[in-house]
Design an enzyme around this catalytic site. Structure first.
Site, PDB file in Angstrom:
ATOM      1  N   ILE A 154       0.906  -1.115  -0.077  1.00 20.46           N
ATOM      2  CA  ILE A 154      -0.047   0.126  -0.087  1.00 20.46           C
ATOM      3  C   ILE A 154       0.788   1.446  -0.099  1.00 20.46           C
ATOM      4  CG2 ILE A 154      -1.676   1.371   1.248  1.00 20.46           C
ATOM      5  CD1 ILE A 154      -2.624  -1.391   2.312  1.00 20.46           C
ATOM      6  N   THR A 185      12.105  -4.794   4.778  1.00 21.19           N
ATOM      7  CA  THR A 185      12.143  -6.129   5.405  1.00 21.19           C
ATOM      8  C   THR A 185      11.610  -7.079   4.128  1.00 21.19           C
ATOM      9  OG1 THR A 185       9.662  -6.092   5.378  1.00 21.19           O
ATOM     10  CG2 THR A 185      11.015  -5.403   7.530  1.00 21.19           C
ATOM     11  N   ILE A 215      12.183   1.316  12.346  1.00 23.47           N
ATOM     12  CA  ILE A 215      11.004   2.237  13.313  1.00 23.47           C
ATOM     13  C   ILE A 215      11.193   1.925  14.835  1.00 23.47           C
ATOM     14  CG2 ILE A 215       9.384   3.094  11.471  1.00 23.47           C
ATOM     15  CD1 ILE A 215       7.470   1.003  12.926  1.00 23.47           C
ATOM     16  N   THR A 262      -6.321  -1.229  10.342  1.00 20.07           N
ATOM     17  CA  THR A 262      -7.181  -2.131   9.355  1.00 20.07           C
ATOM     18  C   THR A 262      -8.370  -2.649  10.119  1.00 20.07           C
ATOM     19  OG1 THR A 262      -7.118  -4.698   9.163  1.00 20.07           O
ATOM     20  CG2 THR A 262      -5.877  -3.896  10.959  1.00 20.07           C
ATOM     21  N   ASP A 263      -9.328  -3.301   9.184  1.00 22.65           N
ATOM     22  CA  ASP A 263     -10.778  -3.353   9.878  1.00 22.65           C
ATOM     23  C   ASP A 263     -10.613  -4.653  10.775  1.00 22.65           C
ATOM     24  OD1 ASP A 263     -10.351  -5.290   8.075  1.00 22.65           O
ATOM     25  OD2 ASP A 263     -12.269  -5.256   7.039  1.00 22.65           O
ATOM     26  N   GLU A 264      -9.481  -5.336  10.629  1.00 24.61           N
ATOM     27  CA  GLU A 264      -9.460  -6.557  11.368  1.00 24.61           C
ATOM     28  C   GLU A 264      -9.168  -6.272  12.980  1.00 24.61           C
ATOM     29  OE1 GLU A 264      -6.488  -9.380   9.655  1.00 24.61           O
ATOM     30  OE2 GLU A 264      -6.865  -8.362   7.842  1.00 24.61           O
ATOM     31  N   TYR A 285      -1.768 -10.421  14.694  1.00 23.34           N
ATOM     32  CA  TYR A 285      -1.592  -9.226  13.645  1.00 23.34           C
ATOM     33  C   TYR A 285      -2.678  -8.260  14.289  1.00 23.34           C
ATOM     34  CZ  TYR A 285      -2.835  -6.374   9.620  1.00 23.34           C
ATOM     35  OH  TYR A 285      -2.805  -5.131   8.964  1.00 23.34           O
ATOM     36  N   LYS A 312      -2.236  -4.371  15.906  1.00 20.17           N
ATOM     37  CA  LYS A 312      -2.780  -3.016  15.171  1.00 20.17           C
ATOM     38  C   LYS A 312      -3.772  -2.461  15.973  1.00 20.17           C
ATOM     39  CE  LYS A 312      -2.131  -1.693  11.608  1.00 20.17           C
ATOM     40  NZ  LYS A 312      -0.909  -0.713  11.070  1.00 20.17           N
ATOM     41  N   ASN A 342      -7.098  -5.011   0.919  1.00 20.57           N
ATOM     42  CA  ASN A 342      -6.587  -4.421  -0.351  1.00 20.57           C
ATOM     43  C   ASN A 342      -5.975  -5.310  -1.527  1.00 20.57           C
ATOM     44  OD1 ASN A 342      -5.392  -0.985   0.213  1.00 20.57           O
ATOM     45  ND2 ASN A 342      -6.831  -1.902   1.558  1.00 20.57           N
ATOM     46  N   ASP A 366      -7.442 -25.349   7.910  1.00 19.82           N
ATOM     47  CA  ASP A 366      -7.942 -24.109   8.210  1.00 19.82           C
ATOM     48  C   ASP A 366      -6.747 -23.182   9.077  1.00 19.82           C
ATOM     49  OD1 ASP A 366      -9.584 -21.793   7.912  1.00 19.82           O
ATOM     50  OD2 ASP A 366     -11.203 -22.788   8.905  1.00 19.82           O
ATOM     51  N   ARG A 367      -6.846 -22.004   8.931  1.00 24.03           N
ATOM     52  CA  ARG A 367      -6.025 -20.841   9.742  1.00 24.03           C
ATOM     53  C   ARG A 367      -6.681 -20.993  11.306  1.00 24.03           C
ATOM     54  NH1 ARG A 367      -6.308 -14.883   7.589  1.00 24.03           N
ATOM     55  NH2 ARG A 367      -4.244 -15.380   6.438  1.00 24.03           N
ATOM     56  N   GLY A 425      -8.141 -19.598  14.336  1.00 27.82           N
ATOM     57  CA  GLY A 425      -8.876 -18.218  14.720  1.00 27.82           C
ATOM     58  C   GLY A 425      -9.158 -17.391  13.559  1.00 27.82           C
TER      59      GLY A 425
HETATM   60  P1  NAD Z   1       3.221  -4.717   3.399  1.00 29.62           P
HETATM   61  O1  NAD Z   1       3.849  -5.857   4.583  1.00 29.62           O
HETATM   62  O2  NAD Z   1       3.180  -5.176   2.074  1.00 29.62           O
HETATM   63  O3  NAD Z   1       4.275  -3.401   3.839  1.00 29.62           O
HETATM   64  C1  NAD Z   1       4.892  -3.064   5.036  1.00 29.62           C
HETATM   65  C2  NAD Z   1       6.293  -2.450   4.693  1.00 29.62           C
HETATM   66  O4  NAD Z   1       6.719  -1.799   6.023  1.00 29.62           O
HETATM   67  C3  NAD Z   1       7.305  -2.945   4.075  1.00 29.62           C
HETATM   68  O5  NAD Z   1       7.661  -2.086   3.167  1.00 29.62           O
HETATM   69  C4  NAD Z   1       8.087  -3.113   4.990  1.00 29.62           C
HETATM   70  O6  NAD Z   1       9.599  -3.074   4.689  1.00 29.62           O
HETATM   71  C5  NAD Z   1       7.965  -2.181   6.233  1.00 29.62           C
HETATM   72  N1  NAD Z   1       8.504  -2.177   7.532  1.00 29.62           N
HETATM   73  C6  NAD Z   1       8.025  -3.448   8.028  1.00 29.62           C
HETATM   74  N2  NAD Z   1       8.600  -3.393   9.458  1.00 29.62           N
HETATM   75  C7  NAD Z   1       9.298  -2.476   9.430  1.00 29.62           C
HETATM   76  C8  NAD Z   1       9.955  -1.650  10.479  1.00 29.62           C
HETATM   77  N3  NAD Z   1      10.529  -2.119  11.638  1.00 29.62           N
HETATM   78  N4  NAD Z   1      10.658  -0.482  10.144  1.00 29.62           N
HETATM   79  C9  NAD Z   1      10.624   0.262   9.021  1.00 29.62           C
HETATM   80  N5  NAD Z   1       9.883  -0.390   7.970  1.00 29.62           N
HETATM   81  C10 NAD Z   1       9.242  -1.714   8.175  1.00 29.62           C
HETATM   82  O7  NAD Z   1       1.861  -4.152   4.298  1.00 29.62           O
HETATM   83  P2  NAD Z   1       0.876  -3.309   3.516  1.00 29.62           P
HETATM   84  O8  NAD Z   1      -0.119  -4.553   2.878  1.00 29.62           O
HETATM   85  O9  NAD Z   1       1.185  -2.321   2.471  1.00 29.62           O
HETATM   86  O10 NAD Z   1       0.223  -2.762   4.742  1.00 29.62           O
HETATM   87  C11 NAD Z   1       0.733  -1.488   4.897  1.00 29.62           C
HETATM   88  C12 NAD Z   1      -0.311  -0.753   6.135  1.00 29.62           C
HETATM   89  O11 NAD Z   1      -1.415  -0.814   5.945  1.00 29.62           O
HETATM   90  C13 NAD Z   1       0.036  -1.770   7.418  1.00 29.62           C
HETATM   91  O12 NAD Z   1       0.070  -0.753   8.625  1.00 29.62           O
HETATM   92  C14 NAD Z   1      -1.314  -2.686   7.655  1.00 29.62           C
HETATM   93  O13 NAD Z   1      -1.629  -3.059   8.805  1.00 29.62           O
HETATM   94  C15 NAD Z   1      -2.455  -1.457   6.865  1.00 29.62           C
HETATM   95  N6  NAD Z   1      -3.562  -2.302   6.271  1.00 29.62           N
HETATM   96  C16 NAD Z   1      -3.342  -3.159   5.176  1.00 29.62           C
HETATM   97  C17 NAD Z   1      -4.401  -3.858   4.606  1.00 29.62           C
HETATM   98  C18 NAD Z   1      -4.028  -4.836   3.386  1.00 29.62           C
HETATM   99  O14 NAD Z   1      -5.084  -5.221   2.956  1.00 29.62           O
HETATM  100  N7  NAD Z   1      -2.876  -5.180   3.029  1.00 29.62           N
HETATM  101  C19 NAD Z   1      -5.584  -3.442   4.978  1.00 29.62           C
HETATM  102  C20 NAD Z   1      -5.820  -2.496   5.862  1.00 29.62           C
HETATM  103  C21 NAD Z   1      -4.630  -1.799   6.483  1.00 29.62           C
HETATM  104  P1  TYD Z   2      -5.126 -12.754   3.493  1.00 29.37           P
HETATM  105  O1  TYD Z   2      -4.818 -12.258   2.012  1.00 29.37           O
HETATM  106  O2  TYD Z   2      -3.965 -13.467   4.049  1.00 29.37           O
HETATM  107  O3  TYD Z   2      -5.507 -11.480   4.163  1.00 29.37           O
HETATM  108  P2  TYD Z   2      -6.387 -11.336   5.688  1.00 29.37           P
HETATM  109  O4  TYD Z   2      -6.286 -12.681   6.362  1.00 29.37           O
HETATM  110  O5  TYD Z   2      -5.825 -10.229   6.218  1.00 29.37           O
HETATM  111  O6  TYD Z   2      -7.822 -11.298   5.318  1.00 29.37           O
HETATM  112  O7  TYD Z   2      -6.388 -14.007   3.338  1.00 29.37           O
HETATM  113  C1  TYD Z   2      -7.589 -13.514   2.956  1.00 29.37           C
HETATM  114  C2  TYD Z   2      -8.592 -14.409   2.970  1.00 29.37           C
HETATM  115  O8  TYD Z   2      -8.065 -15.576   2.196  1.00 29.37           O
HETATM  116  C3  TYD Z   2      -8.613 -15.017   4.400  1.00 29.37           C
HETATM  117  O9  TYD Z   2      -9.904 -15.446   4.701  1.00 29.37           O
HETATM  118  C4  TYD Z   2      -7.633 -16.377   4.450  1.00 29.37           C
HETATM  119  C5  TYD Z   2      -7.917 -16.696   2.970  1.00 29.37           C
HETATM  120  N1  TYD Z   2      -6.550 -17.483   2.451  1.00 29.37           N
HETATM  121  C6  TYD Z   2      -6.653 -18.792   2.118  1.00 29.37           C
HETATM  122  O10 TYD Z   2      -7.646 -19.302   1.865  1.00 29.37           O
HETATM  123  N2  TYD Z   2      -5.657 -19.365   1.410  1.00 29.37           N
HETATM  124  C7  TYD Z   2      -4.522 -18.895   1.522  1.00 29.37           C
HETATM  125  O11 TYD Z   2      -3.364 -19.168   0.965  1.00 29.37           O
HETATM  126  C8  TYD Z   2      -4.199 -17.351   1.906  1.00 29.37           C
HETATM  127  C9  TYD Z   2      -2.870 -16.537   2.128  1.00 29.37           C
HETATM  128  C10 TYD Z   2      -5.523 -16.800   2.547  1.00 29.37           C
END
Ligand code: NAD
Ligand code: TYD
Length: 351
Positions: free
Chosen positions: A16, A40, A64, A134-136, A159, A163, A189, A289-290, A292
């Site tokens: 993002i 990372t 950070i 996140t909505d989680e 996770y 958050k 996203n 299943d995952r 939780g």
């Molecule tokens: P991502 O894992 O793709 O990216 C995270 C970034 O943070 C990476 O570039 C990583 O190198 C950097 N990072 C990790 N630890 C670090 C540290 N200690 N110091 C500096 N940088 C560090 O994650 P994303 O999917 O892009 O999510 C970004 C943010 O949005 C997160 O806070 C996540 O909780 C939130 N978010 C994500 C989603 C989603 O669907 N992906 C949805 C809602 C909110």
């Molecule tokens: P994910 O992309 O990990 O996002 P989040 O857990 O943050 O919602 O997973 C999205 C959904 O897909 C979630 O219900 C778990 C499921 N999932 C699978 O069924 N198989 C997989 O290999 C992965 C990564 C996720």
């Protein structure tokens, strides 16, 4: 924010974050955008190659969690705005290593809050700490209902617990120290540049390579999907027009059961790859299943819609096509991140 304002975006090399950085660098040439990322496994500077030489952009590699480094960075740049995305973000990894999530998501956020407070404590005017969440944090929904900004926090994974904790600290700094802040809680996203460990890019990669598609449990879990570029647009709007101390839910108004989503993805991939319809569906494999596993997430986005006029710009079918096209057109990116080669990019670029 005034012209030339130094703005820190953390996690800008991630999924993002890279879209947020590109959006801000291109749209606001008068801001000084500093992207801080520890690179990372999830951070990849290839995501930012198109803007890496822009005069209003600078990348800094750093963690950070490193208190002295963060203090020094804030002393040097005196950031007026912070958009904080850096995080450990993958639920499955949080189940195997919860502590890493507490370090970055909780303690790392606190380090940023402390550094921001230290430089502006005597005058926070026109300053803003924007925390991306996140909505989680709300836990899980049953078959009906939506998450609103009033829904109680009830995180179920390490996770989402980390958050939730960081959200509480941001709010507490607002209440206790009058630090101006906004928080947004967004749904799942999808889109270009997402690391192929999350559902959609993992399955795209596996379909390309004709590998099994591991659907957790019975696949009847529901997520609300938002195209990442629409999230970046919402972040811009909240950063500039959000009200101090408020939370905004952001969602795609777009609920899909995992199994239905995977079947649609298989169909679209078969069409794009010139395979017979049904071929990729044969790769679907139901796996353990995952633990939780949250049943359903769905966002009520009426607050951001009514107050800031935001709504998603693409339908899921359009967004998914754009996403597939991006991954198929960027096989090298996919190969680099899956082989770890992307780490060499940083060495080459910055050594
Ligand atoms: P991502 O894992 O793709 O990216 C995270 C970034 O943070 C990476 O570039 C990583 O190198 C950097 N990072 C990790 N630890 C670090 C540290 N200690 N110091 C500096 N940088 C560090 O994650 P994303 O999917 O892009 O999510 C970004 C943010 O949005 C997160 O806070 C996540 O909780 C939130 N978010 C994500 C989603 C989603 O669907 N992906 C949805 C809602 C909110
Ligand atoms: P994910 O992309 O990990 O996002 P989040 O857990 O943050 O919602 O997973 C999205 C959904 O897909 C979630 O219900 C778990 C499921 N999932 C699978 O069924 N198989 C997989 O290999 C992965 C990564 C996720």
């Amino acid at each position: 924010m005034k012209d030339n304002a130094p703005i820190l975006i953390t996690g800008g090399a991630g999924f993002i974050g890279c879209h947020v950085v590109k959006h801000f660098v291109n749209k606001f040439p008068d801001y000084n955008i500093i992207n801080l990322d520890a690179l990372t496994y999830a951070g990849n500077l290839e995501n930012l190659s198109e803007i890496e030489n822009h005069p209003n952009y600078q990348f800094i590699k750093g963690d950070i969690n490193d208190v002295d480094f963060i203090d020094e960075l804030f002393n040097t740049h005196r950031f007026e705005g912070v958009i904080h995305l850096a995080a450990e973000s993958h639920v499955d990894r949080s189940i195997t290593d919860p502590l890493a999530f507490v370090r970055t998501n909780v303690l790392g956020t606190l380090n940023l809050l402390n550094a921001f407070k230290r430089i502006w404590d005597d005058d926070f005017s026109n300053k803003l700490f924007y925390h991306i969440s996140t909505d989680e944090v709300y836990g899980t929904l049953g078959k009906t209902g939506l998450f609103t900004e009033q829904t109680s926090y009830k995180p179920n994974s390490p996770y989402s617990a980390s958050k939730a904790s960081s959200d509480h600290f941001v709010r507490a700094y607002g209440e206790t120290y009058n630090m101006p802040f906004v928080i947004s809680n967004c749904s799942n996203n999808y889109g270009p540049n997402q690391f192929p460990e999350k559902l959609i890019p993992l399955f795209i990669n596996n379909i390309i390579h004709k590998k099994p598609l591991p659907v957790y449990g019975d696949g009847n879990y529901t997520r609300d999907w938002l195209y990442v570029i629409d999230h970046a647009g919402a972040i811009d709007l909240i950063f500039h027009e959000g009200k101090d101390g408020e939370t905004y839910n952001i969602g795609g108004l777009n609920e899909w059961k995992n199994i239905d989503l995977v079947k649609l993805l298989c169909q679209q991939m078969d069409d794009k790859l010139g395979r017979e319809r049904g071929e990729s569906e044969k790769l679907i494999t139901f796996v353990k299943d995952r633990p939780g596993h949250d049943l359903r997430y769905a966002i009520d986005a009426s607050k951001i819609n009514k107050e800031l006029g935001w709504k998603p710009s693409v339908t899921f079918e359009q967004g998914l096509k754009l996403t597939i096209d991006w991954y198929l057109g960027n096989r090298e990116w996919l190969d680099h991140v899956t082989s770890g080669d992307y780490q060499n990019y940083y060495q080459k670029q910055y050594s």
